[in-house]
Design a protein around this motif. Sequence first.
Motif, PDB file in Angstrom:
ATOM      1  N   ILE A  58     -15.257  -9.459  28.087  1.00  0.00           N
ATOM      2  CA  ILE A  58     -15.930  -8.791  26.967  1.00  0.00           C
ATOM      3  C   ILE A  58     -15.458  -7.350  26.783  1.00  0.00           C
ATOM      4  O   ILE A  58     -15.719  -6.736  25.742  1.00  0.00           O
ATOM      5  CB  ILE A  58     -17.472  -8.827  27.129  1.00  0.00           C
ATOM      6  CG1 ILE A  58     -17.919  -8.135  28.408  1.00  0.00           C
ATOM      7  CG2 ILE A  58     -17.979 -10.260  27.062  1.00  0.00           C
ATOM      8  CD1 ILE A  58     -19.443  -8.031  28.554  1.00  0.00           C
ATOM      9  N   TYR A  59     -14.733  -6.831  27.771  1.00  0.00           N
ATOM     10  CA  TYR A  59     -14.150  -5.488  27.651  1.00  0.00           C
ATOM     11  C   TYR A  59     -12.651  -5.531  27.337  1.00  0.00           C
ATOM     12  O   TYR A  59     -12.032  -4.482  27.200  1.00  0.00           O
ATOM     13  CB  TYR A  59     -14.369  -4.700  28.938  1.00  0.00           C
ATOM     14  CG  TYR A  59     -15.794  -4.255  29.133  1.00  0.00           C
ATOM     15  CD1 TYR A  59     -16.299  -3.128  28.480  1.00  0.00           C
ATOM     16  CD2 TYR A  59     -16.649  -4.950  29.971  1.00  0.00           C
ATOM     17  CE1 TYR A  59     -17.604  -2.714  28.650  1.00  0.00           C
ATOM     18  CE2 TYR A  59     -17.974  -4.544  30.160  1.00  0.00           C
ATOM     19  CZ  TYR A  59     -18.436  -3.435  29.494  1.00  0.00           C
ATOM     20  OH  TYR A  59     -19.736  -3.027  29.671  1.00  0.00           O
ATOM     21  N   ASP A  62      -7.925  -6.960  23.457  1.00  0.00           N
ATOM     22  CA  ASP A  62      -7.150  -7.851  22.598  1.00  0.00           C
ATOM     23  C   ASP A  62      -7.822  -9.197  22.358  1.00  0.00           C
ATOM     24  O   ASP A  62      -7.296 -10.039  21.635  1.00  0.00           O
ATOM     25  CB  ASP A  62      -5.760  -8.083  23.181  1.00  0.00           C
ATOM     26  CG  ASP A  62      -5.784  -8.846  24.493  1.00  0.00           C
ATOM     27  OD1 ASP A  62      -6.811  -8.752  25.202  1.00  0.00           O
ATOM     28  OD2 ASP A  62      -4.790  -9.525  24.813  1.00  0.00           O
ATOM     29  N   LEU A  63      -8.990  -9.422  22.936  1.00  0.00           N
ATOM     30  CA  LEU A  63      -9.668 -10.711  22.769  1.00  0.00           C
ATOM     31  C   LEU A  63     -10.565 -10.688  21.528  1.00  0.00           C
ATOM     32  O   LEU A  63     -11.456  -9.856  21.413  1.00  0.00           O
ATOM     33  CB  LEU A  63     -10.502 -11.053  24.000  1.00  0.00           C
ATOM     34  CG  LEU A  63      -9.742 -11.555  25.223  1.00  0.00           C
ATOM     35  CD1 LEU A  63     -10.698 -11.827  26.381  1.00  0.00           C
ATOM     36  CD2 LEU A  63      -8.954 -12.829  24.900  1.00  0.00           C
ATOM     37  N   SER A  64     -10.311 -11.626  20.635  1.00  0.00           N
ATOM     38  CA  SER A  64     -11.140 -11.740  19.427  1.00  0.00           C
ATOM     39  C   SER A  64     -12.178 -12.844  19.555  1.00  0.00           C
ATOM     40  O   SER A  64     -13.199 -12.819  18.856  1.00  0.00           O
ATOM     41  CB  SER A  64     -10.254 -12.025  18.215  1.00  0.00           C
ATOM     42  OG  SER A  64      -9.524 -13.237  18.391  1.00  0.00           O
ATOM     43  N   ASN A  65     -11.917 -13.822  20.412  1.00  0.00           N
ATOM     44  CA  ASN A  65     -12.817 -14.963  20.571  1.00  0.00           C
ATOM     45  C   ASN A  65     -12.883 -15.361  22.040  1.00  0.00           C
ATOM     46  O   ASN A  65     -11.850 -15.516  22.696  1.00  0.00           O
ATOM     47  CB  ASN A  65     -12.326 -16.162  19.763  1.00  0.00           C
ATOM     48  CG  ASN A  65     -12.213 -15.872  18.280  1.00  0.00           C
ATOM     49  OD1 ASN A  65     -11.312 -15.157  17.851  1.00  0.00           O
ATOM     50  ND2 ASN A  65     -13.129 -16.412  17.500  1.00  0.00           N
ATOM     51  N   ILE A  66     -14.103 -15.524  22.545  1.00  0.00           N
ATOM     52  CA  ILE A  66     -14.320 -15.896  23.949  1.00  0.00           C
ATOM     53  C   ILE A  66     -15.315 -17.050  23.990  1.00  0.00           C
ATOM     54  O   ILE A  66     -16.340 -17.035  23.312  1.00  0.00           O
ATOM     55  CB  ILE A  66     -14.903 -14.723  24.764  1.00  0.00           C
ATOM     56  CG1 ILE A  66     -14.006 -13.487  24.683  1.00  0.00           C
ATOM     57  CG2 ILE A  66     -15.123 -15.127  26.219  1.00  0.00           C
ATOM     58  CD1 ILE A  66     -14.661 -12.221  25.221  1.00  0.00           C
ATOM     59  N   ARG A  91     -22.570  -4.905  26.359  1.00  0.00           N
ATOM     60  CA  ARG A  91     -21.686  -4.708  25.208  1.00  0.00           C
ATOM     61  C   ARG A  91     -22.349  -5.057  23.875  1.00  0.00           C
ATOM     62  O   ARG A  91     -22.096  -4.402  22.860  1.00  0.00           O
ATOM     63  CB  ARG A  91     -20.429  -5.581  25.369  1.00  0.00           C
ATOM     64  CG  ARG A  91     -19.476  -5.111  26.444  1.00  0.00           C
ATOM     65  CD  ARG A  91     -18.629  -3.956  25.942  1.00  0.00           C
ATOM     66  NE  ARG A  91     -17.527  -4.431  25.111  1.00  0.00           N
ATOM     67  CZ  ARG A  91     -16.822  -3.657  24.287  1.00  0.00           C
ATOM     68  NH1 ARG A  91     -17.121  -2.393  24.167  1.00  0.00           N
ATOM     69  NH2 ARG A  91     -15.829  -4.147  23.573  1.00  0.00           N
ATOM     70  N   TYR A  92     -23.160  -6.098  23.873  1.00  0.00           N
ATOM     71  CA  TYR A  92     -23.777  -6.561  22.638  1.00  0.00           C
ATOM     72  C   TYR A  92     -25.174  -5.959  22.501  1.00  0.00           C
ATOM     73  O   TYR A  92     -25.843  -5.691  23.490  1.00  0.00           O
ATOM     74  CB  TYR A  92     -23.845  -8.092  22.617  1.00  0.00           C
ATOM     75  CG  TYR A  92     -22.477  -8.740  22.560  1.00  0.00           C
ATOM     76  CD1 TYR A  92     -21.948  -9.204  21.361  1.00  0.00           C
ATOM     77  CD2 TYR A  92     -21.699  -8.869  23.705  1.00  0.00           C
ATOM     78  CE1 TYR A  92     -20.689  -9.788  21.302  1.00  0.00           C
ATOM     79  CE2 TYR A  92     -20.440  -9.451  23.666  1.00  0.00           C
ATOM     80  CZ  TYR A  92     -19.940  -9.905  22.466  1.00  0.00           C
ATOM     81  OH  TYR A  92     -18.684 -10.476  22.412  1.00  0.00           O
ATOM     82  N   ASN A 113     -17.130  -5.705  15.314  1.00  0.00           N
ATOM     83  CA  ASN A 113     -16.222  -4.994  16.214  1.00  0.00           C
ATOM     84  C   ASN A 113     -16.277  -5.486  17.658  1.00  0.00           C
ATOM     85  O   ASN A 113     -15.797  -4.798  18.566  1.00  0.00           O
ATOM     86  CB  ASN A 113     -16.492  -3.486  16.179  1.00  0.00           C
ATOM     87  CG  ASN A 113     -16.367  -2.911  14.777  1.00  0.00           C
ATOM     88  OD1 ASN A 113     -15.423  -3.230  14.051  1.00  0.00           O
ATOM     89  ND2 ASN A 113     -17.320  -2.085  14.377  1.00  0.00           N
ATOM     90  N   LEU A 114     -16.885  -6.653  17.874  1.00  0.00           N
ATOM     91  CA  LEU A 114     -16.909  -7.255  19.202  1.00  0.00           C
ATOM     92  C   LEU A 114     -16.428  -8.704  19.100  1.00  0.00           C
ATOM     93  O   LEU A 114     -16.480  -9.299  18.023  1.00  0.00           O
ATOM     94  CB  LEU A 114     -18.330  -7.212  19.790  1.00  0.00           C
ATOM     95  CG  LEU A 114     -18.848  -5.836  20.191  1.00  0.00           C
ATOM     96  CD1 LEU A 114     -20.320  -5.932  20.600  1.00  0.00           C
ATOM     97  CD2 LEU A 114     -18.018  -5.238  21.319  1.00  0.00           C
TER      98      LEU A 114
END
Length: 219
Positions: A58-59, A62-66, A91-92, A113-114
């Motif tokens: 989550i940090y 470059d990750l847009s989808n997890i 984070r959320y 933005n997350l």
Amino acid sequence: MAQKLIVEGNDAIALATLCKLRGLKPPLGYESPEKFKQEFVASGGGYDKALALLKLAIYQADLSNIGIIVDANDAGAATRWQAIRNILIERYSEGTLAQADGQEGPKVIKEANLPTLGIWIMPDNDGTGYLEHFLSGLVPPEEGLWAHANSVIATLRNQPFNEITDAKSGKALLHTWLAWKKEPGKPFGQALSAKYFDIQSPKVEPFLEWFKATFEITL
């Protein structure tokens, strides 16, 4: 942007096979099997390690989808979600997570933005269980061998020499059934390809919809 699927163990092999057999295209950017295995899938080698990978992901800029898939086991889906929520709150926003609290079934979390984040708790995001319970739900109910395996496991559990615990009885049942098939002992992915399971079962649909909602899929 990159995408990542975090799993406890080898769940991704079986689930990727299921998605492919149902005609779902691979995640965008991970069309080659090698890249899918090496870059898209992250296996934690256990529940705690999978959560540790999520905390890092989550940090990751470059990750847009997890996506993360964990087993409910005996702890239950609600307990697993709370543990994941405790990580995400770093984070959320509380408002976003409060909305997720109210989602029944699998969760897909989106916040500006997350990364888009999907959570699937095996087998059905409600109650207890694991991947084997999910796959057991795809066994044709009229299959005589399945009924016999159920009977044998139930008989064994009443014997003084039984070593199968309540928590592991579902695993024992599925592996026993697979051991008695025409080609004994196939891994889950190969057993799916061999059509031992009913891949057209409506029980597959929620997982496919969750996967498509969590990740960007190749057109």
